[in-house]
Design an enzyme around this catalytic site. Sequence first.
Site, PDB file in Angstrom:
ATOM      1  N   THR A 191      27.304 -26.361  79.205  1.00 34.31           N
ATOM      2  CA  THR A 191      25.933 -26.543  78.690  1.00 34.31           C
ATOM      3  C   THR A 191      24.971 -27.007  79.776  1.00 34.31           C
ATOM      4  OG1 THR A 191      26.385 -28.842  78.156  1.00 34.31           O
ATOM      5  CG2 THR A 191      26.841 -27.224  76.432  1.00 34.31           C
ATOM      6  N   ARG A 201      27.705 -33.396  84.739  1.00 32.89           N
ATOM      7  CA  ARG A 201      27.126 -32.255  84.027  1.00 32.89           C
ATOM      8  C   ARG A 201      28.233 -31.504  83.322  1.00 32.89           C
ATOM      9  NH1 ARG A 201      23.216 -28.350  87.234  1.00 32.89           N
ATOM     10  NH2 ARG A 201      25.152 -27.788  88.276  1.00 32.89           N
ATOM     11  N   ASP A 242      31.596 -33.198  95.263  1.00 33.68           N
ATOM     12  CA  ASP A 242      32.862 -32.701  95.810  1.00 33.68           C
ATOM     13  C   ASP A 242      32.863 -32.730  97.335  1.00 33.68           C
ATOM     14  OD1 ASP A 242      33.404 -30.270  93.177  1.00 33.68           O
ATOM     15  OD2 ASP A 242      34.119 -32.330  93.433  1.00 33.68           O
TER      16      ASP A 242
HETATM   17  C1  PRP Z   1      25.594 -33.341  90.256  1.00 35.35           C
HETATM   18  C2  PRP Z   1      24.515 -34.091  91.016  1.00 35.35           C
HETATM   19  C3  PRP Z   1      23.602 -34.546  89.928  1.00 35.35           C
HETATM   20  C4  PRP Z   1      23.695 -33.406  88.953  1.00 35.35           C
HETATM   21  C5  PRP Z   1      22.463 -32.588  89.118  1.00 35.35           C
HETATM   22  O1  PRP Z   1      26.482 -34.218  89.723  1.00 35.35           O
HETATM   23  O2  PRP Z   1      24.979 -35.125  91.788  1.00 35.35           O
HETATM   24  O3  PRP Z   1      23.989 -35.759  89.328  1.00 35.35           O
HETATM   25  O4  PRP Z   1      24.851 -32.643  89.280  1.00 35.35           O
HETATM   26  O5  PRP Z   1      22.395 -31.631  88.178  1.00 35.35           O
HETATM   27  P1  PRP Z   1      21.239 -31.595  87.068  1.00 35.35           P
HETATM   28  O6  PRP Z   1      20.027 -32.244  87.633  1.00 35.35           O
HETATM   29  O7  PRP Z   1      21.026 -30.158  86.786  1.00 35.35           O
HETATM   30  O8  PRP Z   1      21.793 -32.300  85.890  1.00 35.35           O
HETATM   31  P2  PRP Z   1      27.815 -33.757  88.939  1.00 35.35           P
HETATM   32  O9  PRP Z   1      27.550 -33.590  87.496  1.00 35.35           O
HETATM   33  O10 PRP Z   1      28.418 -32.576  89.637  1.00 35.35           O
HETATM   34  O11 PRP Z   1      28.729 -35.007  89.063  1.00 35.35           O
HETATM   35  P3  PRP Z   1      29.402 -35.641  90.392  1.00 35.35           P
HETATM   36  O12 PRP Z   1      28.330 -36.291  91.195  1.00 35.35           O
HETATM   37  O13 PRP Z   1      30.351 -36.622  89.891  1.00 35.35           O
HETATM   38  O14 PRP Z   1      30.053 -34.535  91.163  1.00 35.35           O
HETATM   39  N1  URA Z   2      24.936 -30.433  91.429  1.00 30.20           N
HETATM   40  C1  URA Z   2      25.352 -30.234  92.696  1.00 30.20           C
HETATM   41  O1  URA Z   2      26.114 -31.044  93.244  1.00 30.20           O
HETATM   42  N2  URA Z   2      24.905 -29.140  93.334  1.00 30.20           N
HETATM   43  C2  URA Z   2      24.058 -28.245  92.787  1.00 30.20           C
HETATM   44  O2  URA Z   2      23.677 -27.257  93.420  1.00 30.20           O
HETATM   45  C3  URA Z   2      23.647 -28.478  91.453  1.00 30.20           C
HETATM   46  C4  URA Z   2      24.102 -29.589  90.808  1.00 30.20           C
END
Ligand code: PRP
Ligand code: URA
Length: 671
Positions: free
Chosen positions: A570, A566, A665
Site C-alpha cells: 500500500t 512503509r 538497507d
Molecule cells: C524509507 C525511508 C522513509 C520512507 C519514505 O523507509 O527511510 O522513512 O521509506 O517513504 P515515503 O515517504 O513514501 O513513506 P522504510 O519504510 O524503507 O523503512 P527503513 O528506514 O526501516 O528501511
Molecule cells: N524509501 C527509500 O529508502 N528509498 C526510496 O527511493 C523510497 C523510499
Amino acid sequence: MNEVKLALDVNEKPPVVKWIILALQHVFAMFGATILVPILVNSAVGSTVLTIPVALVTSGIGTLIYILCTKGRSPVYLGSSFAFITPIAVGAIKAGVGGAMTGIMIVGIIYVIVAIIISIVGKEWLSKLLPPVVIGPMIMIIGLGLAPTAISEMGIGSDITAIDYKSVLVAIFTFVITAVVMLKGKGFLKVIPFLIGIISGYVLALILGLVEFSPVLEASFFSIPDFILPFVSYIPTLDAAMTIAPIALVTIAEHIGDHTALSTIIGKNLLKDPGLNRTLLGDGIATFAAGLLGGPANTTYGENTSVVGMTKIASVWVIGLAAIIAILLGFLGKFTALVSTIPNAVLGGVSLILYGFIAVNGLKVLIENRVDFSKSRNVIIASSMLVLGLGGAVINISTVTVSGMSLAAIVGVLLNLLLPKEKEEMIEEMKDNNEEKNNTEEVKNEDEIREDVENIKEEVKQKEELVVLNHPLVEHKLSILRDKNTGTKEFRELVSELGMFLCYEAMKDAVLEDVEIETPLQKVSARRLNEDKYAFLPILRAGTGMLDGLIKVIPNAKIGHIGMYRDEETLEPVRYFFKVPADIKSREVLILDPMLATGGSGCDAIWQLKKEGVTKIKFLCLIAAPEGIEKMQKEHPDVKIYCAAIDEKLNESGYILPGLGDAGDRIFGTK
Ligand code: PRP
Ligand code: URA
C-alpha cells in the site's frame, strides 16, 4: 485532512454484479455482531426480549434512515449496539419488553436533542462533558459487565454442578478459531473473526449432536418478523428509562470516535460535512425507529468501517444495498430459524474474546489519550465508576431503577464536572478546544479574519521556502552516495556528513542569546545557541543514519525516535515505535529521514508530533520526490523542508528515481 485515493467514492454506484458482491461483504461484516445482541439479551433475561429477524430488519432500516439524514455523504452501516445488552436485559427484567423498548426510544430522542444542541452551539461542550477519563472506564464496564454471561454460556460457571464436556469443547474450539482468525487472518477474513468462529463452532456442535434442528424444519421459508409496537403490543412506561438512557452518553462519544476514524480512512471530514449534527440525528432516528419496532439500539459498526478502510470502497450505494439485504434476510424464516439454533457454548466461545475486546477498547481510550493516573482526580473518577458499574449497584427511587452501568455513567460525568482540575489539565483542555474550533466552520470577527489572512500569507511564504542545498560539494557527495558501487562504510559516512550540512542550513534562522565571554586577550560580548531548545527526531531506521552528523553540530539536542516502515503493497506508513523527550512541546524539532518519497512516513511523523503539541517542526531529508514535497506542503504547510536534492519522480513501487535505492538497507547493509 489527508487526501485519500478511494477505489469508489462516496456517491459512486458500481455496476450491478460488483455492487451486490460488495454489499454482501458488508452484510457478512455486520452479521455476527448484529445477531449476537438479541441472542445474548434473551439468554441473560431467560426469555425472549429481542428477536434476530427484527434486529436484522431494524439495522437495515436504521442504516437507510442514517443515509437519508446524512444526505448520502457518510458511508456508515448501523448494527445492533453491544453497549445496550446489559441495560436492555436489566430494563426488561424490571419493566418488561415494553419498558425496554421505551428506554431505547428515549436513547434515540437523546441523540436527536444532542444533534439539535450541536446545530445551535457547536460541539465543544460534549468533550467537556465526556472526556476520555469518563469514556474509557465506561467502555470497560460495558465489556466486563457482560463477562458472567460468557462464563455461564461456556458452561463453566460456579452454579454448574455437572460439566457438559461436549459443550465446553465446542466453546474452547470456537474461542481458538476466533483467536486464530484474529491473529493470522488476512484481508477481509480479519474483519469477520467472530462470524468465522460462530460458523466453525456451529459445525462442531452439529457433529457432536448439540444442535436442536427442529426449529429450522418447522419454520416457513418466509415469515413476517415479530415486530412489537407501542400502544399495540404494550403501553410505554418510563420504568426502565434510567437503566437504559444514560448509556447514550457513552454511545454518543463512541459515535464521534467512529466518525473521526472513518473520516481519516476516507479522507473527508464527516464531522464537518455532513456534520456531527446530521450523523447524530441519523443515528438517533435510527435508534428510535429500532425501539419503535421492537429492535435493539443501533450503533455505527466498526466492522463495516474496517471494510471501507481495507477496500477503499466508500460508496453509500453499497452500504444502502447491504441495508436492503439485511432487511430481506429478516423475512427469511428458515434462515433466521437456523441462526437461532446456534448453541450457547458457541456463543460463550466468541464472547470470551468479544467482551474482553470491548473492555480492552476502553483501556485503549485511556492509553491513547494519555490519561494521567498519577492525578488523584482521574483515579477517583475511574475507580468509582468501575466499582459502581461492576459491583452490581442498584438504586431504586420510587418506580425508577438506576442500575450499576447507568449509575457509573452519571457519577462519572458529575465527578468530572465537580472535581477541581489541575492547572496543566486546564491548559490542555483550552488547547483541545482551540483545535476543535479550527475543525468547525464558525463565524469569525474582523480581527480573526485578518489573523487568518496573515497566517495564509505566512503559509505561502513557507511554501516558497523549500530549501535545497545548492553547493558543488553537496552535488559531488550525492553522486557518490547514489552510486550503487559505493560500499556501506562510505555510504554511512556520507549520509551523516550530508545530515550535518542540512543541519547548518536548517539552523540559519536560529535566534542566539547574548553572553559575556573572555578571550585570552579581552572581555567581549558574544552570541550563543541555546541548545536546550532543540530536539532531533530520526524516523527509524534510515533517519538514524543522519543523526551522527547533527549531533556533531548540536551535541546537547535531545533525541526522540519514531518507528515506521512503509507497507510494501500500500506504501502506507505502518507505525511501530514512538518515544520522544518529555518536554518535546517546548522544543524546535528537526525530523530526519534521508528519503521523502510518497511523503506518507514524513507526514505521519509530523501528525504524531503535532498531537504531542509540538509547534515548530522542520523536515530534513537527503532526497525528495516531487510527489512527497507536494503531499507534505499540502498537509503541513507550516513545516519547512530541507533537502540535498529534488529528484525526478517515483517509480511504480514508490521508489525515488534516480534516487539512491533503499536508504535503510544501504545504511545498515541489510540487502
Ligand atoms: C524509507 C525511508 C522513509 C520512507 C519514505 O523507509 O527511510 O522513512 O521509506 O517513504 P515515503 O515517504 O513514501 O513513506 P522504510 O519504510 O524503507 O523503512 P527503513 O528506514 O526501516 O528501511
Ligand atoms: N524509501 C527509500 O529508502 N528509498 C526510496 O527511493 C523510497 C523510499
